[in-house]
Design a protein around this motif. Structure first.
Motif, PDB file in Angstrom:
ATOM      1  N   VAL A   1      14.249  -9.505  -3.200  1.00  0.00           N
ATOM      2  CA  VAL A   1      14.406 -10.561  -4.189  1.00  0.00           C
ATOM      3  C   VAL A   1      13.035 -10.850  -4.823  1.00  0.00           C
ATOM      4  CG1 VAL A   1      15.014 -12.999  -4.506  1.00  0.00           C
ATOM      5  CG2 VAL A   1      16.308 -11.576  -2.906  1.00  0.00           C
ATOM      6  N   VAL A   2      13.025 -10.976  -6.145  1.00  0.00           N
ATOM      7  CA  VAL A   2      11.768 -11.277  -6.839  1.00  0.00           C
ATOM      8  C   VAL A   2      11.383 -12.736  -6.574  1.00  0.00           C
ATOM      9  CG1 VAL A   2      10.659 -11.478  -9.100  1.00  0.00           C
ATOM     10  CG2 VAL A   2      12.172  -9.541  -8.603  1.00  0.00           C
TER      11      VAL A   2
ATOM     12  N   VAL B   1       7.232  -6.169  -9.385  1.00  0.00           N
ATOM     13  CA  VAL B   1       7.459  -4.718  -9.365  1.00  0.00           C
ATOM     14  C   VAL B   1       7.576  -4.226  -7.909  1.00  0.00           C
ATOM     15  CG1 VAL B   1       6.310  -2.490  -9.806  1.00  0.00           C
ATOM     16  CG2 VAL B   1       6.475  -4.206 -11.619  1.00  0.00           C
ATOM     17  N   ALA B   2       6.709  -4.748  -7.032  1.00  0.00           N
ATOM     18  CA  ALA B   2       6.783  -4.352  -5.619  1.00  0.00           C
ATOM     19  C   ALA B   2       8.133  -4.755  -5.032  1.00  0.00           C
ATOM     20  CB  ALA B   2       5.640  -4.988  -4.832  1.00  0.00           C
ATOM     21  N   ALA B   3       8.582  -5.957  -5.344  1.00  0.00           N
ATOM     22  CA  ALA B   3       9.872  -6.418  -4.828  1.00  0.00           C
ATOM     23  C   ALA B   3      11.016  -5.555  -5.356  1.00  0.00           C
ATOM     24  CB  ALA B   3      10.086  -7.889  -5.204  1.00  0.00           C
ATOM     25  N   LEU B   4      10.983  -5.263  -6.642  1.00  0.00           N
ATOM     26  CA  LEU B   4      12.070  -4.484  -7.262  1.00  0.00           C
ATOM     27  C   LEU B   4      12.113  -3.063  -6.693  1.00  0.00           C
ATOM     28  CD1 LEU B   4      11.580  -5.809 -10.901  1.00  0.00           C
ATOM     29  CD2 LEU B   4      13.644  -6.118  -9.497  1.00  0.00           C
ATOM     30  N   ILE B   5      10.954  -2.482  -6.468  1.00  0.00           N
ATOM     31  CA  ILE B   5      10.911  -1.122  -5.911  1.00  0.00           C
ATOM     32  C   ILE B   5      11.461  -1.109  -4.480  1.00  0.00           C
ATOM     33  CG2 ILE B   5       9.227   0.533  -4.958  1.00  0.00           C
ATOM     34  CD1 ILE B   5       7.825   0.477  -7.629  1.00  0.00           C
TER      35      ILE B   5
ATOM     36  N   PRO C   1       0.811  -1.235   0.000  1.00  0.00           N
ATOM     37  CA  PRO C   1       0.000   0.000   0.000  1.00  0.00           C
ATOM     38  C   PRO C   1       0.837   1.275   0.000  1.00  0.00           C
ATOM     39  CG  PRO C   1      -0.640  -1.475   1.791  1.00  0.00           C
ATOM     40  CD  PRO C   1       0.622  -2.025   1.220  1.00  0.00           C
ATOM     41  N   ASN C   2       2.145   1.143   0.169  1.00  0.00           N
ATOM     42  CA  ASN C   2       2.980   2.351   0.126  1.00  0.00           C
ATOM     43  C   ASN C   2       3.311   2.790  -1.292  1.00  0.00           C
ATOM     44  OD1 ASN C   2       3.214   2.676   2.945  1.00  0.00           O
ATOM     45  ND2 ASN C   2       4.719   1.018   2.994  1.00  0.00           N
ATOM     46  N   ILE C   3       3.075   1.922  -2.227  1.00  0.00           N
ATOM     47  CA  ILE C   3       3.379   2.287  -3.616  1.00  0.00           C
ATOM     48  C   ILE C   3       2.229   3.119  -4.186  1.00  0.00           C
ATOM     49  CG2 ILE C   3       3.741   1.378  -5.952  1.00  0.00           C
ATOM     50  CD1 ILE C   3       5.162  -1.002  -4.711  1.00  0.00           C
TER      51      ILE C   3
END
Lengths: 428, 190
Positions: free
Chosen positions: A355-356, A347-351, A58-60
């Motif tokens: 690790v994906v 995308v959430a992991a990368l941001i 939810p922070n994105i």
């Protein structure tokens, strides 16, 4: 759970309702990231990615840019063509994605993506900066790949391959057709959106004609020599519509090269056919904005890292859904929805510099032979050691060829419930 | 963290073959296209999974996977997962919040269903079907169409549906109409 006694179960049930939310959805979002993700295209892929990004973290900050005010589902739109469904049942607004999930929904046409400056521009001149971009533009047609089939021809020979006015146009043409008329369906070469779609369409048009114009015929002229769920469709046609549907394979001169809309004719290498209603489903490629941005390769489709859906041509741009080259996954609503979730998690992991996760994907495609005769194909996918999405061999397969009417009816009922669930999982 | 830990333990215990571990959430998200976000199905013939006990979910999915329980499609999908992955998904869905179905129901059918419930089912399906524990699923507030299909299949020898003997016996003399009434009664227990 197992130590709950009979006496206090009501108390436990009511308290668990109070504390339980969407457990397991907020693992990644514990930091204080402030990543900005822009999603271009609000179909089954893009809308799912936007929603699941917000569920996962939810922070994105998520902006979804879509040119239409509402979505019209392609799955089940063949029921509109057959006259058993109101098209309004396929429409859904984007408002819940805004109110429930806090997505910034912007209704606008994207005119330019600058993958170097990481900016998206819309027709009304708004700019959206992103840390990561997800592009889910769906398909576009290859105009004039069939000589004479251009943007004007669709008003006479509808494609009806995007749900909406084209769906209703084809429906109205069928209603206006005389009994004894010929309906021609031109089926495209692969890869195309919804592999079983042309054959479900033939089935449901036959369902209408059998009741209202029983002397009519349907002719499918195909580029291909085989098609999705072929044995199941052909079995269903023989059972419900004997003699009504003829399918001509590509190698049997089924390949349509040219159309003449004003004469209502289509041409193969050796034959010409005249139809009373002609539905041309043209050859396809990735949506225009993806190609114009340089996200597509020579094939017309977008090569991606199949674990993250990040473009192989531009960093920090992800392409999902029909436009992407996703290994063995077909171009379907379920596949786009599943890819939207895998992409959102990546995308959430990368941001967040994490690790994906190892991905997992499903596809399920239901088709109707009649509104009470459903068939399906399903598959579970994994990433192989070459980074390609492959089917897990133990799973999958189409519906069995030997089945009772009750089993076919159950699959039709599941098909209708699937529609409701995939629409709510994506937009609700 | 706890969930990941539990998954790892389960994976080791079950001797999962898969080299690359896939998280419970990653696996479970893919189910939502048919079963609704977080297992809260909105479609009337597909069951709500949210909040059902891990043991029930895991057991029934393993039966689908191993062909011990008939399905049109679930078995074809279940075979794509290791036993440990199935258990991880069961844990995931157990943690989700149950959201009762909102069905169109007939008061007369509900009343008939209530009588049948009290005669036949009340000994196990406590709390008018809302109670759930271990292998007993919550059915109060479940979709009536799903329950009707399920009950009809239990009574049809053609479709293998493992059930406690008591349930098979209780249902065996009921007509399709009575099964539908039972389904409506439970669907009304929201």
């Amino acid at each position: 759970m197992s130590n709950i006694t009979r006496r206090n179960f009501i108390k436990v049930i009511s308290s668990s309702v109070a504390v339980a939310g969407l457990a397991g959805f907020h693992e990644i979002g514990l930091g204080s990231s402030s990543g900005r993700v822009v999603v271009v295209g609000g179909g089954y892929g893009g809308a799912t990615a936007a929603k699941y990004l917000r569920l996962i973290d939810p922070n994105i900050h998520v902006t979804l840019i879509e040119k239409n005010a509402q979505y019209v589902s392609c799955p089940m739109s063949n029921e509109v063509i057959s006259g058993v469904r109101d098209i309004n049942s396929l429409k859904v607004s984007y408002s819940t994605l805004g109110t429930r999930y806090g997505i910034n929904v912007v209704q606008a046409q994207v005119t330019e993506i600058d993958p170097v400056k990481k900016n998206v521009r819309t027709a009304n001149g708004q700019d959206f900066q992103y840390d990561r971009l997800i592009v889910s533009p769906g398909i576009d047609f290859r105009w004039n790949a069939i000589d004479g089939y251009d943007r004007n021809a669709v008003e006479i020979m509808p494609h009806a391959w995007r749900a909406g006015p084209q769906t209703l146009l084809l429906r109205h043409q069928l209603e206006a057709m005389k009994d004894g008329g010929v309906v021609i369906i031109v089926a495209p070469p692969g890869p195309f959106k919804c592999p079983p779609g042309p054959y479900e369409r033939a089935s449901l048009i036959a369902y209408y004609l059998k009741q209202h114009k029983p002397r009519s015929k349907i002719l499918i002229l195909d580029y291909k020599d085989k098609f999705s769920k072929q044995a199941l469709f052909e079995q269903g046609w023989a059972q419900h519509y004997p003699g009504m549907i003829t399918w001509i394979a590509g190698s049997m001169d089924g390949h349509v090269n040219r159309v003449a809309p004003y004469n209502m004719k289509v041409f193969t290498d050796f034959e010409e056919y005249k139809g009373d209603v002609i539905n041309v489903i043209p050859p396809q490629q990735a949506g225009e904005i993806a190609r114009r941005t340089g996200l597509a390769d020579k094939s017309g489709w977008c090569p991606v890292n199949q674990k993250t859906f990040e473009s192989k041509l531009y960093k920090e741009v992800h392409v999902i859904g029909d436009a992407s080259i996703a290994g063995k996954m077909p171009k379907s609503a379920y596949a786009a929805n599943s890819q939207g979730k895998v992409c959102a998690a990546a995308v959430a992991a990368l941001i967040n510099g994490k690790v994906v996760e190892e991905p997992s994907y499903i596809n399920t495609c239901y088709s109707l032979v009649t509104p009470k005769h459903g068939i399906s194909v399903a598959a579970v996918y994994e990433l192989n050691d070459k980074g390609r999405i492959v089917e897990i061999e133990e799973a999958g397969d189409p519906s069995p060829i030997e089945a009772s009417p009750w089993q076919r009816e159950m699959e039709a009922r599941y098909a209708h419930s699937f529609l409701i669930n995939i629409m709510s999982d994506t937009f609700g | 963290m706890m969930r990941t830990f539990m998954f790892v333990v389960v994976a080791i215990l079950a001797g999962a073959a898969s080299a690359a571990e896939r998280s419970a959430s990653m696996l479970s998200y893919a189910c939502a296209g048919c079963h609704g976000t977080a297992g809260a199905s909105a479609g009337d013939s597909l069951p709500i999974l949210a909040g059902l006990p891990r043991e029930y979910l895991s057991n029934i999915m393993l039966q689908y996977k191993n062909g011990e329980r008939y399905s049109t499609i679930m078995g074809r999908i279940a075979r794509g997962y290791s036993d440990a992955e199935i258990d991880a998904m069961a844990i995931f869905f157990e943690k989700q919040k149950w959201v009762s179905a909102v069905s169109q129901l007939d008061p007369k059918m509900i009343a008939r269903g209530k009588e049948l419930h009290e005669q036949k089912c009340v000994r196990c399906h406590l709390g008018n079907g809302q109670y759930t524990e271990y292998l007993l699923p919550r059915i109060g507030g479940q979709w009536s169409d799903y329950l009707t299909i399920y009950l009809k299949n239990v009574n049809t020898s053609e479709f293998k549906q493992p059930q406690p003997q008591l349930m098979k016996e209780s249902l065996s003399l009921l007509t399709d109409e009575e099964l539908a009434a039972l389904a409506q009664f439970y669907a009304a227990q929201q």
